[in-house]
Structures are given as C-alpha cells and as structure tokens.
Design a protein around this motif. Structure first.
Motif, PDB file in Angstrom:
ATOM      1  N   ARG A  76      -4.688   8.337   8.517  1.00 31.02           N
ATOM      2  CA  ARG A  76      -4.837   8.491   7.220  1.00 31.02           C
ATOM      3  C   ARG A  76      -3.431   8.717   6.296  1.00 31.02           C
ATOM      4  O   ARG A  76      -3.409   9.092   5.315  1.00 31.02           O
ATOM      5  N   GLY A  77      -2.365   8.311   7.099  1.00 32.50           N
ATOM      6  CA  GLY A  77      -0.884   8.641   6.464  1.00 32.50           C
ATOM      7  C   GLY A  77      -0.111   7.549   6.765  1.00 32.50           C
ATOM      8  O   GLY A  77      -0.591   6.429   6.682  1.00 32.50           O
ATOM      9  N   ILE A  78       1.180   7.960   6.800  1.00 34.38           N
ATOM     10  CA  ILE A  78       2.190   6.821   7.111  1.00 34.38           C
ATOM     11  C   ILE A  78       2.889   6.992   8.204  1.00 34.38           C
ATOM     12  O   ILE A  78       3.432   8.564   8.319  1.00 34.38           O
ATOM     13  N   TRP A  79       3.684   6.434   8.954  1.00 38.91           N
ATOM     14  CA  TRP A  79       4.528   6.558  10.150  1.00 38.91           C
ATOM     15  C   TRP A  79       5.763   6.088   9.657  1.00 38.91           C
ATOM     16  O   TRP A  79       5.732   4.836   9.031  1.00 38.91           O
ATOM     17  N   GLY A  80       6.967   6.302  10.262  1.00 41.02           N
ATOM     18  CA  GLY A  80       8.236   5.885   9.738  1.00 41.02           C
ATOM     19  C   GLY A  80       9.478   6.433  10.736  1.00 41.02           C
ATOM     20  O   GLY A  80       8.983   7.232  11.755  1.00 41.02           O
ATOM     21  N   PHE A  81      10.643   6.069  10.509  1.00 47.14           N
ATOM     22  CA  PHE A  81      11.680   6.621  11.337  1.00 47.14           C
ATOM     23  C   PHE A  81      12.767   6.931  10.281  1.00 47.14           C
ATOM     24  O   PHE A  81      12.757   6.376   9.221  1.00 47.14           O
ATOM     25  N   GLU A  82      13.784   8.025  10.693  1.00 49.56           N
ATOM     26  CA  GLU A  82      14.908   8.385  10.118  1.00 49.56           C
ATOM     27  C   GLU A  82      16.211   8.496  10.803  1.00 49.56           C
ATOM     28  O   GLU A  82      16.143   8.504  12.092  1.00 49.56           O
ATOM     29  N   GLY A  83      16.942   8.674   9.894  1.00 43.12           N
ATOM     30  CA  GLY A  83      18.299   8.677  10.810  1.00 43.12           C
ATOM     31  C   GLY A  83      19.517   9.433   9.815  1.00 43.12           C
ATOM     32  O   GLY A  83      19.396   9.509   8.710  1.00 43.12           O
ATOM     33  N   GLN A  84      20.618   9.650  10.622  1.00 42.54           N
ATOM     34  CA  GLN A  84      21.784  10.447   9.990  1.00 42.54           C
ATOM     35  C   GLN A  84      22.849  10.143  10.628  1.00 42.54           C
ATOM     36  O   GLN A  84      23.076   9.858  11.850  1.00 42.54           O
ATOM     37  N   TRP A  85      24.073  10.361   9.978  1.00 45.83           N
ATOM     38  CA  TRP A  85      25.347  10.281  10.627  1.00 45.83           C
ATOM     39  C   TRP A  85      26.406  10.907   9.609  1.00 45.83           C
ATOM     40  O   TRP A  85      26.276  10.726   8.409  1.00 45.83           O
ATOM     41  N   VAL A 106       0.872  -1.223   0.097  1.00 44.85           N
ATOM     42  CA  VAL A 106       0.131  -0.094   0.025  1.00 44.85           C
ATOM     43  C   VAL A 106       0.966   1.209   0.079  1.00 44.85           C
ATOM     44  O   VAL A 106       0.345   2.253  -0.506  1.00 44.85           O
ATOM     45  N   LEU A 107       1.960   1.149   0.533  1.00 39.92           N
ATOM     46  CA  LEU A 107       2.952   2.185   0.613  1.00 39.92           C
ATOM     47  C   LEU A 107       3.340   2.707  -0.827  1.00 39.92           C
ATOM     48  O   LEU A 107       3.774   3.884  -1.199  1.00 39.92           O
ATOM     49  N   SER A 108       3.354   1.786  -1.816  1.00 41.83           N
ATOM     50  CA  SER A 108       3.948   2.353  -3.027  1.00 41.83           C
ATOM     51  C   SER A 108       2.842   2.770  -3.744  1.00 41.83           C
ATOM     52  O   SER A 108       3.358   3.416  -4.936  1.00 41.83           O
ATOM     53  N   GLN A 109       1.698   3.145  -3.527  1.00 40.89           N
ATOM     54  CA  GLN A 109       0.670   3.916  -4.147  1.00 40.89           C
ATOM     55  C   GLN A 109       0.838   5.424  -4.016  1.00 40.89           C
ATOM     56  O   GLN A 109       0.260   6.411  -4.780  1.00 40.89           O
ATOM     57  N   GLU A 110       1.686   5.840  -3.079  1.00 45.24           N
ATOM     58  CA  GLU A 110       2.085   7.412  -2.786  1.00 45.24           C
ATOM     59  C   GLU A 110       2.973   7.836  -4.048  1.00 45.24           C
ATOM     60  O   GLU A 110       4.027   7.455  -4.192  1.00 45.24           O
ATOM     61  N   ARG A 111       2.651   9.013  -4.561  1.00 43.79           N
ATOM     62  CA  ARG A 111       3.688   9.584  -5.486  1.00 43.79           C
ATOM     63  C   ARG A 111       4.446  10.712  -5.000  1.00 43.79           C
ATOM     64  O   ARG A 111       3.764  11.355  -4.135  1.00 43.79           O
ATOM     65  N   PHE A 136      19.012   8.635   5.992  1.00 43.40           N
ATOM     66  CA  PHE A 136      17.829   7.754   5.365  1.00 43.40           C
ATOM     67  C   PHE A 136      16.404   8.050   5.987  1.00 43.40           C
ATOM     68  O   PHE A 136      16.287   8.576   6.988  1.00 43.40           O
ATOM     69  N   GLN A 137      15.516   7.508   5.336  1.00 43.59           N
ATOM     70  CA  GLN A 137      14.169   7.478   5.952  1.00 43.59           C
ATOM     71  C   GLN A 137      13.434   6.252   5.583  1.00 43.59           C
ATOM     72  O   GLN A 137      13.538   6.007   4.365  1.00 43.59           O
ATOM     73  N   TYR A 138      12.743   5.766   6.390  1.00 43.80           N
ATOM     74  CA  TYR A 138      11.967   4.498   5.977  1.00 43.80           C
ATOM     75  C   TYR A 138      10.707   4.732   6.573  1.00 43.80           C
ATOM     76  O   TYR A 138      10.163   4.901   7.949  1.00 43.80           O
ATOM     77  N   GLU A 139       9.672   4.176   5.791  1.00 44.03           N
ATOM     78  CA  GLU A 139       8.285   4.279   6.063  1.00 44.03           C
ATOM     79  C   GLU A 139       7.893   2.916   6.632  1.00 44.03           C
ATOM     80  O   GLU A 139       7.936   1.878   5.988  1.00 44.03           O
ATOM     81  N   VAL A 140       7.299   2.823   7.728  1.00 41.32           N
ATOM     82  CA  VAL A 140       7.185   1.649   8.482  1.00 41.32           C
ATOM     83  C   VAL A 140       5.673   1.126   7.936  1.00 41.32           C
ATOM     84  O   VAL A 140       5.660  -0.043   7.561  1.00 41.32           O
ATOM     85  N   ALA A 141       4.774   1.771   8.284  1.00 42.79           N
ATOM     86  CA  ALA A 141       3.312   1.394   7.953  1.00 42.79           C
ATOM     87  C   ALA A 141       2.303   2.298   7.792  1.00 42.79           C
ATOM     88  O   ALA A 141       2.497   3.554   8.240  1.00 42.79           O
ATOM     89  N   LYS A 142       1.034   2.321   7.313  1.00 45.58           N
ATOM     90  CA  LYS A 142       0.039   2.947   7.421  1.00 45.58           C
ATOM     91  C   LYS A 142      -0.301   3.417   8.701  1.00 45.58           C
ATOM     92  O   LYS A 142      -0.451   2.493   9.604  1.00 45.58           O
ATOM     93  N   LEU A 143      -0.803   4.605   9.129  1.00 46.07           N
ATOM     94  CA  LEU A 143      -1.329   5.114  10.559  1.00 46.07           C
ATOM     95  C   LEU A 143      -2.341   5.944  10.115  1.00 46.07           C
ATOM     96  O   LEU A 143      -2.262   7.096   9.786  1.00 46.07           O
TER      97      LEU A 143
END
Length: 768
Positions: free
Chosen positions: A637-646, A19-24, A628-635
């Motif tokens: 009406r949208g999407i939640w996820g986590f991100e990181g940097q170094w 389902v995450l792939s439907q987002e443009r 990086f940014q990673y979308e975990v799942a739908k929540l």
C-alpha cells in the motif's frame, strides 16, 4: 510547499514512476534561520482548517493549529534558505531514541554529540565546532545552563517535550550572535502558544460532536498528548504529558515529563589503557534521573499574539569514566526559566511585523563526589556552577519595497543580555581561585540587519550584517598563576560580522546556494578567566585575559532537491580562522592548584590533570555533507526506497598539526518502506577510524559500524462521545544492533566510555 510535479517526475524517472508523484509531501516550516518570513496575503479566517496552516507563516493567526500529519520518514529538505538547515520534525523526534539534543542529532550529516555522559550530557557539535561556537536556543531564547562551560554539563532542553529541532549554519547565525559562529541548534515547542490548538471536534452540552469554534470567542477545548517509552539497554523509562487548551482569546499549555535509566549495557570492557578493573557488562557510573514541567499561555488576537511560560528542569546524573567511577561523581542540576515572546503583524503600512523574545534564567548545579576514593565518608560537593542570565531580542520586519531591479525585504533586530557566572570550590568558597574560576559577569548589546532581494521567482539574494559590544568583568591571579590576590580584568570587545548569499532555482526542481561570511567572535568568560581544575575534561584550565577577537572567513556552496522520488542535499564548505581559540594541551601535568603543575614556570610535582592553556592559532576547516532519499517503486500500500549519507570535516592549524577532537569521516545508508500508517527502516552507518589527532594527549579512535532498524505504526482515530484517542503512534526502534564497540572521537572520555550496546526501545504516543 513540497508538492511533487508529475510532469517533472515522468521526465526524470519514466512513466512507470508517475504514480509516485501523487503523494503530497509534508510542509516544512522553519522559523530559526532568518528574521525575514516569507508570507502570503492573509486569508479569510475559516471555520475549519482542512489544509496545513501555521501561525508562523500567515500574517493573521488561523483559528486552530496545523492538522496535517506528515508522512513518516520523508527526508526533510529546506530549499528556501541560504545555507543548509537540518530539520528534525515532530514525527521523527517521537521515533528517535535520543534522550538529549546531542543524542538525537548524533548521526545527522555534519553533526555529532559530545556524548560525555551518554543519555544525560551530550551537546551538539557542528562540523567539528563545539561549546564556544554553537548556540542552543529554545523558542528563540538561549537554552540556559552551563553546557558551554563543561562537556559534562547537561543541556536543559529535553527532546521529550520538543516538537521540532532546527540546526542552522552559515549567514543565519548572525541573528543570534558571534558566539554561534559554528551554528545554532533551535528547539521549538508549544510552551508559548502561537495559535489555538487543533480542536476540530468538541463535545456539546448534550454530548454531541460539534465543529471547531468559528472565531476566537467560540467555546473552549482541551487536548492531551502522552509520550512514553521503555528501553532495554539501560532499563530506561520515560513519560510525558502535554495539555493544550483554549478559551476565548486565550490559549494555554502545560507539560510535565520524567525519565530514569540505570547504568547502560556495553559490548565489552570500556577502559582502553587501564585493564583489570571490575566489569559487569555495564558502563560504570552512567545512570540518570531527569524531570521537568512547564506552564504557559498566550493572548491571541487578529494581528498576532503575546505569551509567556515558566519552565523547571531538574537532573541528577552520574559521570562515567575512571575518575567518575572511583569518586562516584554525579551532578545535581536545577534550572528555572521564565520566557516571553510575541508578534504583531502588519501594524502599519511600512511595517510587516514586530516580534520580541525575552528570558530570565536561574541555573545551579553541584558536582558531588568523594574527595578520597578510599573513604566513603568524604562524599560531598566538589564543585558548584551558577548562571544567572537575562536576554531579550526585538525584531522589526519591514514590508517589501519594489526597486527597479528587485523586491527588497528588510528586517532589523536589537539583542541584549547580561550574565553572572561563578564556579567556586565548596571547600573554601571565600578563597579566590579555589574553583574553576571566580565570579565574573558580561554585558552584551547588538544590532543586526538582514536584507533579502527577490530578483525573480527563481533568484534571491541576501545581505546581512551584525555589530555587537561585549563588556566582561572578572579576575585572575598574577601572571604566573601562583598568586591568590585577585587582579581585576575588564576586557571589552566589539565584534563585527557580515554575510552575503544567493539562491538560484534550477531545472529539475534543483536549488543551488552560495554564501560567504566574515564573522568575528569575542572570547567567552571561561576562555578568559579559568584558572583551576576541570574534572570533566581531566584538565587544569588556564584562561588568558589577553585573548583577541577570533575571526572566521567562510564560503559554502549547496545543491538541494526537495520534491519527487529523489530528494537530496549536498553541501561543501571552507572556513579560515584567524586566531582560533582552543585548549592547548602543553604536555605538563597538574594537581588542584597552579603551583602543582610540572614544567616552567611552575615546577611542581604534577598530578593527574592535563595542563590546558587557552591559546590562539590560525586554523582551517573544510568538509562536506550529503544525504539523499530515493523512492524506487510502489510496494503493497506504500512505497519502498533507499537512502544514504556521507560527511567529512578536516581541521588543521597552519603549522600542519591537527585541531583536536574532530569527528571522523562517516558514510552509510539503508532501505525504507512507508505508507499512510506504517514506516520501516534499516540503516547502517560506518565511521572510519580517526587517526588525524592532536600531537599531545590525544589518541587515535577506532572506527565502527552502527546498525539501526525501526518499525512504527500511526493511525488517526475518530473519538467517540466527543473525547478519546484521535491519533496513536507506536513502534519499536533498535540501535547498535551489531553490539559494536562505539567510541566517539570528539569526547574527552572516549578511551574510558563506550556508547550503549545493542538496544531496543518501544514507544507509544497518543493524542486525545
């Protein structure tokens, strides 16, 4: 186009993530990195645009500018360039709490700001390289000012009126010159329109809503945008108004902005090595006032555009630190610029496009303060800087040529400029060497070529080269620095540079790049001709007119992914400098003249200024960056996820000592939620202590934790009666929410200046 592939995502993360792939995802258009713009055949001019389009990327201009709204908070990853490009798009700029370019980019991997005067003067530093190796341009022309001559000098480009920031590294810097060896910060705005504004609905004479004009000769229209914010840490207020209009073949733009802020609040006493001074919870002498305006327009035709703009920037800001507090130091700066640019697409069967840029800058600032801290009647001008500069560039992009092994596209460019600098002392402007340096000028002319080879849809290569000639004219005192009779010096340099790179698309939507470059940099006027007190850095700078060309040999490897629930970019680099030019702190002290310096050959009584002689020594820079940014799942009406940097950069001279003022290793991450209207994020960035310091006059810097959080809401509206709000973006941003003591290791005043404490910023942007 960043369009997620369902099949790839399913194979990577499982059917439950399809389902995450439907987002443009938003389209990313960058214009600064290369003179070669990959274009598609010109489409027929539509009556109405319903998909993203831009005049920058299509051979014929569309009737209106882009209308798509990118998703808030999506990590922008550029995969079609030969080195890392950091992009801060418009929607992120509107949410940013940065008041300067350095503040906006402060927490991006591999980038920090000088933060000499937070909120007023903070110049971007890229991979540990600063003023003399980082170029700053606005709409393709140098940003002006004298921020490369002193860390206390502001950059006259305001994020409030900027639409996008691009930070480029690697081979693309050859487009701008050897003075940008470390990178280029490119700010773009609409002050010279390249397309008609987004006027999809217009009031008819009867007040009815009509469609956009179907041709350039259709009815005119006007768009407005307001940008405003308030901040708690400094009682700050800022606001800007932007107008875009069109009539016939003409597009117009005007904007005005203003910002004011009081001394900002800090968590604790700021002065590490001078206890006991009065403290009221604020960083003394840190207030700022800024304003500016611009007006411009373009003539847009089927094959391109030509336009110009006039820009005025003004700033009055105070300089924090012990010396700034004692002397009530402030800078009163004014700059006027006239810029022009244009593009003519497909003029012949052999030429794809001809582009030009031109600019004229007139800059002056006065450093105001007390000559005697105990006598308020001595308030006056202590130093003056002036910069009068002219610059122009012309590029020709040829049509692709099909070779037996590849399709080759070539772009040629010619760039030239002239600059007059002066930094006299207002006490006695007629006496040589009373200021930082005497009048000097430089002429420069350069040519460059970029060749891009497309071997297949998945493999591209680039080979680029540049040669420039620089003639400088200035004067210095006698070789011991004690005389006052000017000795004319006229050094000339002919730097030559080359680069090569390759991009390869890999499975799983990955793109890998490898670049190598050889760049020669000519010394800048301040490095050659300085001979006086530099209060900003608390140094007595002594230039060396015998400096040689600095050479950098570097290699960079990158791996990126721009689509799917996991987006990231990772880069590693290694650079060897032959003859790295730097301010060498000798350990001696000076007052206002060379004769006061301690140690041979001066043997004076010394003072509070550290003697700094511009010197050369071989050095090595190496490091890496990941985000990086990673979308975990739908929540909801949208999407939640986590991100990181170094990110990390290690810089040493060949004798094993440390290059001064290098950023620390940083890492962090957090969580986000976004949907069509809402965006929320919480992020913690940890900077480790910086103990790799220069052996003389540099102290270790403690680490810190910087907690940030934000919530914003954006909605498109349907104007009633033909005019009214059509997009609203409001939100709140919190920064340094742990109220931590943050000292920036790259700042000359880090032991006296803390970055702002816990802050909340409320913003509202409305388009009409």
């Amino acid at each position: 186009m960043l369009l997620v592939s369902s099949s790839v995502i399913i194979s990577l993360v499982g059917t439950d993530r399809a389902v995450l792939s439907q987002e443009r995802l938003p389209e990313i258009t960058v214009t600064a990195p290369s003179p070669i713009r990959r274009t598609a055949p010109a489409p027929a001019r539509p009556a109405r645009v319903s998909t993203p389009a831009t005049a920058r990327t299509t051979p014929a201009p569309p009737p209106i500018a882009p209308v798509a709204i990118p998703s808030s908070g999506v990590l922008p990853v550029v995969i079609d360039q030969f080195a890392t490009v950091t992009v801060v798009p418009n929607e992120e700029l509107r949410r940013s709490n940065g008041a300067t370019l350095g503040d906006v980019l402060q927490n991006k991997p591999g980038i920090t700001g000088s933060s000499f005067a937070p909120g007023a003067s903070s110049r971007p530093i890229i991979r540990g390289l600063d003023v003399n190796r980082v170029g700053i341009v606005e709409n393709g022309i140098g940003g002006g000012g004298v921020s490369d001559l002193g860390e206390d000098h502001f950059v006259p480009i305001n994020p409030l009126t900027t639409n996008q920031i691009e930070v480029i590294r690697g081979p693309a810097t050859l487009r701008y010159g050897s003075q940008s060896i470390g990178g280029v910060v490119s700010a773009t705005d609409n002050r010279i329109p390249e397309a008609f504004p987004d006027c999809r609905t217009l009031p008819s004479p009867k007040g009815l809503i009509t469609k956009a004009p179907t041709s350039a000769n259709g009815p005119g229209c006007v768009n407005f945008e307001t940008r405003s914010a308030v901040s708690t840490v400094d009682n700050g207020l800022e606001g800007g108004v932007l107008m875009d209009a069109a009539s016939g073949n003409y597009a117009f733009h005007a904007d005005a902005f203003a910002r004011k802020a009081d001394d900002y609040r800090i968590p604790s006493y700021p002065y590490r090595f001078e206890p006991g001074r009065p403290f009221d919870g604020r960083q003394p002498n840190s207030s700022v006032r800024m304003d500016g305006a611009a007006v411009g327009g373009s003539y847009i035709f089927d094959g391109g555009f030509v336009g110009a703009t006039v820009i005025q920037d003004n700033a009055l800001y105070h300089i924090p630190g012990i010396d700034g507090e004692d002397h009530h130091t402030r800078i009163d700066a004014h700059q006027t610029r006239v810029m022009a640019k244009g593009e003519w697409r497909a003029p012949t069967t052999a030429i794809d496009a001809i582009r030009f840029w031109a600019g004229v800058t007139d800059y002056k600032h006065t450093e105001i303060g007390l000559a005697d801290p105990s006598d308020l009647s001595t308030l006056g001008a202590r130093q003056i800087f002036t910069n009068k500069e002219q610059e122009g560039r012309v590029e020709v992009q040829l049509k692709p040529i099909k070779l037996s092994f590849a399709e080759m596209t070539t772009a040629l460019g010619v760039q030239g400029g002239h600059q007059d600098l002066n930094a006299p002392s207002p006490d006695d402007p007629g006496t040589p060497f009373n200021g930082l340096f005497s009048p000097n000028s430089n002429w420069r002319i350069a040519s460059y070529i970029f060749n891009e080879f497309k071997f297949s849809e998945t493999l591209k290569a680039q080979v680029a080269g540049r040669i420039e000639h620089i003639e400088l004219s200035g004067s210095v005192p006698d070789i011991l620095g004690l005389g006052t009779t000017p000795i004319a010096r006229n050094p000339e340099f002919t730097p030559k540079s080359a680069s090569a790179g390759v991009i390869k698309n890999l499975p799983w939507d990955l793109a890998a790049s490898l670049t190598a470059q050889y760049v020669e940099r000519a010394p800048k006027p301040a490095e050659l001709f300085s001979r006086g007190a530099h209060d900003a850095t608390a140094t007595f700078d002594i230039g060396n007119p015998d400096l040689k060309i600095e050479v950098a040999k570097s290699i960079e490897a990158g791996l990126r992914r721009a689509v799917g629930p996991l987006r990231f970019e990772a880069t590693a680099y290694y650079t060897r400098f032959d003859g790295f030019i730097f301010r060498h702190l000798t350990g001696e002290l000076c007052d206002a003249t060379p004769a006061t310096c301690t140690g041979a050959p001066f043997n004076g009584g010394g003072g509070e200024l550290k003697q700094a002689i511009y010197s050369q020594k071989d050095a090595t820079f190496r490091g890496g960056e990941i985000q990086f940014q990673y979308e975990v799942a739908k929540l909801w009406r949208g999407i939640w996820g986590f991100e990181g940097q170094w990110d990390i950069v290690r810089a040493t001279f060949t004798d094993g000592t440390n290059v001064p003022r290098i950023p620390p290793q940083r890492f962090g991450g957090g969580f986000f939620y976004r949907d069509d209207n809402w965006f929320a994020r919480i992020n913690l960035l940890h900077a480790m202590a910086q103990n790799n310091v220069a052996p003389i006059f540099e102290t270790p810097t403690p680490g810190y934790n910087r907690l940030r959080a934000e919530v914003s809401y954006r909605e498109k509206l349907k104007p009633s009666g033909g005019f009214g709000p059509r997009e609203v973006n409001v939100g709140v941003v919190g920064d340094n929410l742990l109220n931590a003591d943050i000292r920036n290791s790259v700042s000359y005043t880090k032991d006296e200046v803390l970055l702002p404490g816990a802050s909340v910023r409320l913003f509202a942007n409305v388009k009409y």
